[in-house]
Design a protein around this motif. Structure first.
Motif, PDB file in Angstrom:
ATOM      1  N   GLY A 209       0.818  -1.328   0.013  1.00 43.13           N
ATOM      2  CA  GLY A 209      -0.013   0.105   0.019  1.00 43.13           C
ATOM      3  C   GLY A 209       0.847   1.240   0.162  1.00 43.13           C
ATOM      4  N   SER A 213       0.913   4.080  -2.743  1.00 39.73           N
ATOM      5  CA  SER A 213       0.594   5.439  -2.535  1.00 39.73           C
ATOM      6  C   SER A 213       1.127   6.703  -3.396  1.00 39.73           C
ATOM      7  N   SER A 217      -2.805   8.255  -3.747  1.00 38.10           N
ATOM      8  CA  SER A 217      -2.451   8.704  -2.357  1.00 38.10           C
ATOM      9  C   SER A 217      -3.426   8.118  -1.254  1.00 38.10           C
ATOM     10  N   TRP A 218      -4.623   7.827  -1.525  1.00 35.40           N
ATOM     11  CA  TRP A 218      -5.580   7.461  -0.447  1.00 35.40           C
ATOM     12  C   TRP A 218      -5.435   5.821  -0.380  1.00 35.40           C
ATOM     13  N   ILE A 219      -4.910   5.219  -1.183  1.00 38.61           N
ATOM     14  CA  ILE A 219      -4.776   3.667  -1.387  1.00 38.61           C
ATOM     15  C   ILE A 219      -4.739   3.020  -0.162  1.00 38.61           C
ATOM     16  N   LEU A 220      -3.849   3.353   0.754  1.00 44.07           N
ATOM     17  CA  LEU A 220      -3.250   2.757   2.053  1.00 44.07           C
ATOM     18  C   LEU A 220      -4.429   2.906   3.162  1.00 44.07           C
TER      19      LEU A 220
END
Length: 268
Positions: A209, A213, A217-220
């Motif tokens: 993750g 990112s 940017s918000w994937i984690l």
């Protein structure tokens, strides 16, 4: 000096045995979750099967890489909708619809059974009912629709299978196994999953993750919500209705986690 050398040799042999065991566990996980041929000889045992659970997220990442590359190749010839449909069909073939079968069985059991005994009995039935059919149609249709809403389809195809396969490990660690212990093919995988191996699998997923990112940017955060949230909600439902989890419930958790993650990615 000779004693030191002997100790060093014993340590080397111990490390070599450990690496060989983990290498076999990885390929056993590949064989369990997909139709990809195992490229090494595996000394099968229930313990090794249990240890292979650690590698579910890694196998998911490998599958995701295949799906992502396939989509990019297909997109050179066809529209995104056609390409996604073909990738999904390939996924169902490559995995033998393993997790989707678990979702259908759970939908039939939890939707049609009145008692715990009835639900477990229905879950073991190889036939698919109305609830299972509806659940499959909705899940597969929603998956295609969500992928088409995500700007970077290839990245979603890469990450979702990896992130989602952490969820069954959370369920295995914190819930009891309630299926038929003598007949279930999932028994060696499902029993006695240690905290240490869960921690390693979680750290690996977090690392994936963090790397991802850089592109999303918000994937984690989305992955954390999808895996932990699905484990909490789905696990709570299983605890109330069955008293724990089954192999089918683990498979269903993967499908549900993927859908939650894709929903969050599509909503950005």
């Amino acid at each position: 000096m000779s004693e030191t050398k002997a100790q060093s040799n014993r340590q080397w042999l111990t490390n070599r045995d450990w690496l060989n065991r983990e290498w076999q566990a990885f390929w056993l996980a590949v064989g369990f979750l997909s139709r990809i041929p195992m490229l090494v000889s595996v000394d099968y045992s229930a313990r090794l099967m249990n240890q292979s659970s650690l590698y579910f997220p890694l196998v998911g990442l490998m599958l995701g890489l295949i799906y992502s590359l396939l989509f990019l190749a297909l997109a050179l010839l066809w529209s995104p909708a056609v390409s996604v449909g073909l990738v999904l069909a390939f996924h169902l073939w490559l995995t033998g619809a393993f997790h989707e079968d678990g979702l259908a069985d759970c939908a039939d059991a939890l939707g049609g059974g009145m008692t715990v005994r009835d639900k477990l009995k229905i879950m073991k039935d190889s036939r698919i009912g109305t609830y299972g059919t509806v659940a499959l149609v909705i899940a597969l249709g929603l998956k295609v629709a969500l992928l088409l809403e995500i700007p970077n389809i290839a990245l979603a195809l890469l990450l979702a299978p990896c992130m989602a396969r952490l969820t069954p490990l959370l369920l295995m660690r914190y819930l009891d196994y309630v299926s038929d212990r003598d007949r279930s093919k999932s028994k060696p995988v499902a029993e006695s999953f240690s905290t240490d191996r869960l921690l390693v699998a979680t750290l690996f997923t977090i690392l994936v993750g963090l790397v991802a990112s850089f592109w999303a940017s918000w994937i984690l955060l989305w992955a954390t919500i999808a895996t932990a949230g699905t484990a909490a909600v789905w696990g709570g439902s299983l605890k109330r209705q069955l008293g724990g989890y089954t192999g089918d419930a683990l498979g269903a958790s993967v499908v549900l986690s993927e859908l939650v993650l894709l929903l969050l990615l599509a909503g950005e």
